[in-house]
Design a protein around this motif. Structure first.
Motif, mmCIF file in Angstrom:
data_model
loop_
_atom_site.group_PDB
_atom_site.id
_atom_site.type_symbol
_atom_site.label_atom_id
_atom_site.label_comp_id
_atom_site.label_asym_id
_atom_site.label_seq_id
_atom_site.Cartn_x
_atom_site.Cartn_y
_atom_site.Cartn_z
ATOM 1 N N THR A 163 0.847 -1.187 0.000
ATOM 2 C CA THR A 163 0.000 0.000 0.000
ATOM 3 C C THR A 163 0.883 1.238 0.000
ATOM 4 O O THR A 163 1.823 1.324 0.780
ATOM 5 N N THR A 164 0.607 2.188 -0.890
ATOM 6 C CA THR A 164 1.266 3.491 -0.896
ATOM 7 C C THR A 164 0.172 4.540 -1.030
ATOM 8 O O THR A 164 -1.014 4.206 -1.032
ATOM 9 N N ASN A 165 0.560 5.790 -1.181
ATOM 10 C CA ASN A 165 -0.437 6.848 -1.353
ATOM 11 C C ASN A 165 -1.209 6.713 -2.659
ATOM 12 O O ASN A 165 -2.346 7.134 -2.745
ATOM 13 N N ASN A 166 -0.580 6.132 -3.693
ATOM 14 C CA ASN A 166 -1.225 6.101 -5.001
ATOM 15 C C ASN A 166 -1.839 4.770 -5.381
ATOM 16 O O ASN A 166 -2.599 4.693 -6.317
ATOM 17 N N PHE A 167 -1.483 3.683 -4.681
ATOM 18 C CA PHE A 167 -2.095 2.410 -5.030
ATOM 19 C C PHE A 167 -2.059 1.438 -3.857
ATOM 20 O O PHE A 167 -1.322 1.607 -2.898
ATOM 21 N N ARG A 168 -2.879 0.398 -4.005
ATOM 22 C CA ARG A 168 -2.957 -0.660 -3.003
ATOM 23 C C ARG A 168 -3.204 -1.978 -3.720
ATOM 24 O O ARG A 168 -4.110 -2.084 -4.539
ATOM 25 N N LEU A 169 -2.387 -2.977 -3.416
ATOM 26 C CA LEU A 169 -2.560 -4.323 -3.941
ATOM 27 C C LEU A 169 -2.565 -5.273 -2.752
ATOM 28 O O LEU A 169 -1.646 -5.244 -1.938
ATOM 29 N N ASP A 170 -3.583 -6.104 -2.616
ATOM 30 C CA ASP A 170 -3.722 -7.051 -1.508
ATOM 31 C C ASP A 170 -4.261 -8.379 -2.008
ATOM 32 O O ASP A 170 -5.093 -8.408 -2.920
ATOM 33 N N ALA A 171 -3.817 -9.446 -1.360
ATOM 34 C CA ALA A 171 -4.384 -10.767 -1.609
ATOM 35 C C ALA A 171 -4.257 -11.575 -0.332
ATOM 36 O O ALA A 171 -3.213 -11.574 0.305
ATOM 37 N N GLY A 172 -5.358 -12.207 0.089
ATOM 38 C CA GLY A 172 -5.319 -13.054 1.278
ATOM 39 C C GLY A 172 -6.400 -12.706 2.276
ATOM 40 O O GLY A 172 -7.392 -12.078 1.953
ATOM 41 N N LEU A 173 -6.190 -13.143 3.520
ATOM 42 C CA LEU A 173 -7.130 -12.928 4.613
ATOM 43 C C LEU A 173 -6.752 -11.646 5.341
ATOM 44 O O LEU A 173 -5.648 -11.532 5.878
ATOM 45 N N ASP A 174 -7.672 -10.652 5.351
ATOM 46 C CA ASP A 174 -7.421 -9.365 6.010
ATOM 47 C C ASP A 174 -7.386 -9.509 7.522
ATOM 48 O O ASP A 174 -7.760 -10.544 8.073
ATOM 49 N N ASP A 175 -6.996 -8.435 8.193
ATOM 50 C CA ASP A 175 -6.942 -8.358 9.655
ATOM 51 C C ASP A 175 -8.291 -8.796 10.228
ATOM 52 O O ASP A 175 -9.322 -8.181 9.983
ATOM 53 N N VAL A 176 -8.318 -9.898 10.997
ATOM 54 C CA VAL A 176 -9.576 -10.459 11.501
ATOM 55 C C VAL A 176 -10.240 -9.558 12.535
ATOM 56 O O VAL A 176 -11.421 -9.737 12.835
ATOM 57 N N ARG A 177 -9.523 -8.583 13.079
ATOM 58 C CA ARG A 177 -10.156 -7.639 14.011
ATOM 59 C C ARG A 177 -11.176 -6.772 13.300
ATOM 60 O O ARG A 177 -12.066 -6.197 13.917
ATOM 61 N N ASP A 178 -11.060 -6.674 11.961
ATOM 62 C CA ASP A 178 -12.008 -5.896 11.153
ATOM 63 C C ASP A 178 -13.081 -6.781 10.537
ATOM 64 O O ASP A 178 -13.854 -6.332 9.701
ATOM 65 N N GLY A 179 -13.118 -8.059 10.922
ATOM 66 C CA GLY A 179 -14.062 -9.012 10.349
ATOM 67 C C GLY A 179 -13.326 -9.992 9.459
ATOM 68 O O GLY A 179 -12.189 -9.762 9.061
ATOM 69 N N ILE A 180 -13.967 -11.106 9.142
ATOM 70 C CA ILE A 180 -13.359 -12.126 8.294
ATOM 71 C C ILE A 180 -13.606 -11.751 6.843
ATOM 72 O O ILE A 180 -14.750 -11.613 6.411
ATOM 73 N N ARG A 181 -12.511 -11.556 6.104
ATOM 74 C CA ARG A 181 -12.645 -11.185 4.694
ATOM 75 C C ARG A 181 -11.469 -11.753 3.914
ATOM 76 O O ARG A 181 -10.313 -11.456 4.212
ATOM 77 N N LEU A 182 -11.770 -12.568 2.931
ATOM 78 C CA LEU A 182 -10.777 -13.127 2.031
ATOM 79 C C LEU A 182 -10.937 -12.395 0.709
ATOM 80 O O LEU A 182 -12.029 -12.369 0.144
ATOM 81 N N ALA A 183 -9.865 -11.762 0.252
ATOM 82 C CA ALA A 183 -10.009 -10.935 -0.944
ATOM 83 C C ALA A 183 -8.704 -10.830 -1.721
ATOM 84 O O ALA A 183 -7.620 -11.044 -1.186
ATOM 85 N N MET A 184 -8.868 -10.472 -2.994
ATOM 86 C CA MET A 184 -7.755 -10.089 -3.839
ATOM 87 C C MET A 184 -8.216 -8.820 -4.541
ATOM 88 O O MET A 184 -9.265 -8.817 -5.184
ATOM 89 N N LYS A 185 -7.478 -7.740 -4.356
ATOM 90 C CA LYS A 185 -7.932 -6.486 -4.961
ATOM 91 C C LYS A 185 -6.766 -5.565 -5.267
ATOM 92 O O LYS A 185 -5.676 -5.698 -4.716
ATOM 93 N N GLY A 186 -7.041 -4.632 -6.140
ATOM 94 C CA GLY A 186 -6.107 -3.579 -6.491
ATOM 95 C C GLY A 186 -6.851 -2.265 -6.588
ATOM 96 O O GLY A 186 -7.980 -2.235 -7.076
ATOM 97 N N GLU A 187 -6.273 -1.206 -6.078
ATOM 98 C CA GLU A 187 -6.899 0.112 -6.124
ATOM 99 C C GLU A 187 -5.838 1.147 -6.475
ATOM 100 O O GLU A 187 -4.676 0.981 -6.133
ATOM 101 N N MET A 188 -6.263 2.223 -7.133
ATOM 102 C CA MET A 188 -5.376 3.351 -7.416
ATOM 103 C C MET A 188 -6.039 4.620 -6.893
ATOM 104 O O MET A 188 -7.265 4.731 -6.927
ATOM 105 N N PHE A 189 -5.221 5.552 -6.428
ATOM 106 C CA PHE A 189 -5.723 6.792 -5.853
ATOM 107 C C PHE A 189 -5.008 7.975 -6.492
ATOM 108 O O PHE A 189 -3.838 7.893 -6.815
ATOM 109 N N VAL A 190 -5.713 9.088 -6.630
ATOM 110 C CA VAL A 190 -5.134 10.324 -7.122
ATOM 111 C C VAL A 190 -5.648 11.456 -6.246
ATOM 112 O O VAL A 190 -6.835 11.500 -5.904
#
Length: 144
Positions: free
Chosen positions: A46-73
């Motif tokens: 994760t940086t200021n301009n993009f985010r790439l993730d795959a796997g099981l997210d922090d379980v304190r925020d709920g159970i979520r299995l995902a693969m995603k990519g995002e860009m920010f401007v």
């Protein structure tokens, strides 16, 4: 005067809170906040301009299995008309200036010019074309 690349580099170096990054691998994350161990199982960057993730997210925020990519401007500008805003806009993201130039060209053309989107925008917004053109040029107050 506008900001140049050197000014943006100084802003980045002088404001560490504004420019963050994080690299995650399994349950360990390393970044501008230091090293953290989290109840997760993922690989990501994760940086200021993009985010790439795959796997099981922090379980304190709920159970979520995902693969995603995002860009920010993020862009900043000041002005009282579209023209002033276009002249003062500042953004250091590659490709943004080129995209902005296309939009400026489309909005800067009159309704009679090929490629103009002013007439259609006015219709969708429920305004007369002349009024929207005046707003875009900063002259709407003169129309009363």
């Amino acid at each position: 005067a506008g900001k140049g690349p050197a000014d943006l580099a100084v802003a980045k170096a002088g404001d560490p809170e504004k420019y963050k990054w994080e690299l995650s691998f399994a349950c360990v994350s390393v970044g501008t906040k230091g090293m953290q161990v989290k109840p997760q199982m993922k690989v990501g960057l994760t940086t200021n301009n993009f985010r790439l993730d795959a796997g099981l997210d922090d379980v304190r925020d709920g159970i979520r299995l995902a693969m995603k990519g995002e860009m920010f401007v993020e862009a900043a500008c000041k002005g009282r008309s579209v023209g002033e805003l276009h002249r003062s806009i500042a953004c250091d993201t590659p490709g943004f200036r080129e995209a902005l130039n296309v939009v400026k060209k489309m909005l800067g053309q009159t309704a009679s010019t090929t490629g103009s989107c002013v007439s259609e925008a006015a219709r969708l917004l429920g305004y007369e074309r002349e009024y929207l053109e005046a707003v875009l040029q900063g002259d709407a107050a003169t129309l009363g």
